[in-house]
Design an enzyme around this catalytic site. Structure first.
Site, short mmCIF file in Angstrom:
data_model
loop_
_atom_site.label_atom_id
_atom_site.label_comp_id
_atom_site.label_asym_id
_atom_site.label_seq_id
_atom_site.Cartn_x
_atom_site.Cartn_y
_atom_site.Cartn_z
CD GLU A 159 -17.00 -36.89 78.69
OE1 GLU A 159 -16.06 -37.40 79.32
OE2 GLU A 159 -17.15 -35.67 78.54
NE ARG A 166 -6.83 -41.92 83.58
CZ ARG A 166 -7.05 -42.34 82.34
NH1 ARG A 166 -6.04 -42.70 81.56
NH2 ARG A 166 -8.28 -42.41 81.85
#
Ligand SMILES: O=P(O)(O)OC[C@H]1O[C@H](OP(=O)(O)OP(=O)(O)O)[C@H](O)[C@@H]1O
Ligand SMILES: Nc1ncnc2[nH]cnc12
Length: 180
Positions: free
Chosen positions: A102, A65
């Site tokens: 993460e 993105r």
């Protein structure tokens, strides 16, 4: 009243529970990209703090993105784009950096030699979480001989220390903070 870039990010970003893994609250910013007003406005807001002083001569977008944001900012500022890609996507000689996410492990790559040594590069992505992705990108840019002058993202996730990890190396701007 005209919505600020931060208000547009807050209003348009959606939350997807348990993506891409159980327990992760995924922040999907793609509706911000799909909205023609919001996209231009967030690109302006991300770059504004870094356009003063020495400015920047290129924008590095982090797959995936970050590519859209880098393209928008680069077009507004008439500078070029560097694509920082997941391992195995770039042809020819590449620099590689492994990092932790993460939700897993990954590796990023950059083609060196595309710009002059010392070129000032702004790094952009959609989300700052642990900062592993951004830190690996800054390391790649430095290994390629460039100067990473700042990092900008639409959102930062609280509690994952991404900002704390990056700020000793370069200034950080985000348009919003949300719980991890
Ligand atoms: O701060 P960090 O903990 O490193 O996480 C942030 C990164 O995680 C997401 O990308 P992801 O690796 O999921 O890849 P994608 O863009 O291909 O979805 C996001 O787009 C950032 O690049
Ligand atoms: N929760 C999350 N949402 C979107 N992108 C992310 N990158 C790392 N964590 C993320």
């Amino acid at each position: 009243m005209t919505d600020s870039a931060a208000a547009l990010v807050e209003r348009l970003t959606t939350i997807v529970p348990d993506f891409p893994k159980p327990g992760v609250l995924f922040r999907d910013v793609t509706p911000v990209f799909a909205d023609p007003i919001a996209f231009g406005r967030v690109c302006e807001a991300l770059a504004a703090p870094f356009a003063v002083g020495g400015g920047f001569a290129a924008v590095a977008g982090i797959e995936a993105r970050g590519f859209a944001l880098a393209g928008g900012i680069a077009a507004q500022h008439q500078v070029g784009v560097l694509t920082v890609r997941k391992a195995g996507k770039l042809p020819g000689d590449v620099l590689s950096e492994q990092y932790a996410l993460e939700y897993g492990e990954a590796e990023l790559e950059l083609r060196p030699g595309q710009l002059e040594p010392g070129t000032r590069v702004l790094v952009v992505d959609d989300v700052l979480a642990t900062g592993g992705t951004a830190a690996a990108t800054v390391t790649l840019l430095e290994r390629a001989g460039y100067e990473a002058i700042g990092f900008a993202a639409l959102l930062e996730l609280d509690g994952l220390s991404g900002r704390e990890r990056l700020e000793p190396r370069l200034p950080v701007t985000t348009l919003g903070r949300v719980p991890a």
